[in-house]
Design an enzyme around this catalytic site. Sequence first.
Site, PDB file in Angstrom:
ATOM      1  N   SER A 104     -18.499 -18.696   6.308  1.00 50.84           N
ATOM      2  CA  SER A 104     -18.084 -18.262   7.633  1.00 50.84           C
ATOM      3  C   SER A 104     -18.861 -19.035   8.709  1.00 50.84           C
ATOM      4  CB  SER A 104     -18.256 -16.741   7.750  1.00 50.84           C
ATOM      5  OG  SER A 104     -17.574 -16.240   8.880  1.00 50.84           O
TER       6      SER A 104
ATOM      7  N   ASP B 268      -7.720 -13.578   3.270  1.00 51.79           N
ATOM      8  CA  ASP B 268      -8.677 -13.650   4.376  1.00 51.79           C
ATOM      9  C   ASP B 268      -7.944 -13.518   5.714  1.00 51.79           C
ATOM     10  OD1 ASP B 268     -10.709 -14.267   6.189  1.00 51.79           O
ATOM     11  OD2 ASP B 268     -11.483 -15.932   4.994  1.00 51.79           O
TER      12      ASP B 268
ATOM     13  N   HIS C  81     -12.421 -12.304   3.161  1.00 46.37           N
ATOM     14  CA  HIS C  81     -13.289 -13.232   3.883  1.00 46.37           C
ATOM     15  C   HIS C  81     -14.621 -13.449   3.178  1.00 46.37           C
ATOM     16  CE1 HIS C  81     -14.555 -15.593   7.270  1.00 46.37           C
ATOM     17  NE2 HIS C  81     -15.593 -14.816   7.508  1.00 46.37           N
TER      18      HIS C  81
END
EC number: 3.1.1.85
Length: 253
Positions: free
Chosen positions: A78, A203, A231
Amino acid sequence: MHIDVIGHGPALVLLHGWALHGGVFAPLVERLAPHYQLHLVDLPGHGFSRDDSTPLALPYVVAEIAAATPPAVWLGWSLGGLFALHAAATLPQVRGLAMIAATPRFVRGSDWPDAVQRELFVQFGTELSRDYRGTLERFLALDTLGSAHARSELRSLRETLTARGEPAPEALQQGLSLLERTDLRRALPQLARPSLWIAGQRDRLVPAAGMHAAAALSPHAQALTIAGGGHAPFLGHADQVSEALQRFVASVP
């Protein structure tokens, strides 16, 4: 900046996502530490680096991490993917790049459709100043939304969030700004290092199509989508993610 060093073998630097810390990678540590020397970073303002006043800006943070770690494959999840990608594009000591649920640009544009609206990060920034804990809770829920293992992943993220103390509000705002404004796509065609792009099929923050688009812009790249993954696919699909990472690291010159 706090960096845990665990295991023995080829070096692997791991960079966490927004509001969390290196402890979030526990499922990967369990599987990778017997084979690699893991350098688990707590980014400034997060975890045991909460009082580190280094600005959460790509060049500053990457330089500090590089000075404290050996040549390695860098893995970013991320927000951490932006730091890892910047490092891979600028530092010769980065041997390879692994991106998990991360792209060079997190917000949608006319030429980058597979991403979220910019307003999402603006909204989180506004809400953070009004309702700190509630905003963090909503972001964690978004991290796990759609995952086949959403309930257990959310429980894990909640436990991890404050295990090393609450993240600094200023660092959180800086992180949201990075997610909203950063665009590293121009770095991709020049990437000299091999890269692996691991996406979660479900995601909701970083669509798998966006990760495959990023991989297509990068030489020496391969992309993998984790079926049923959200995610944070390394939580609910730790075996599959760790196996993919081991194959990738073994292929890096």
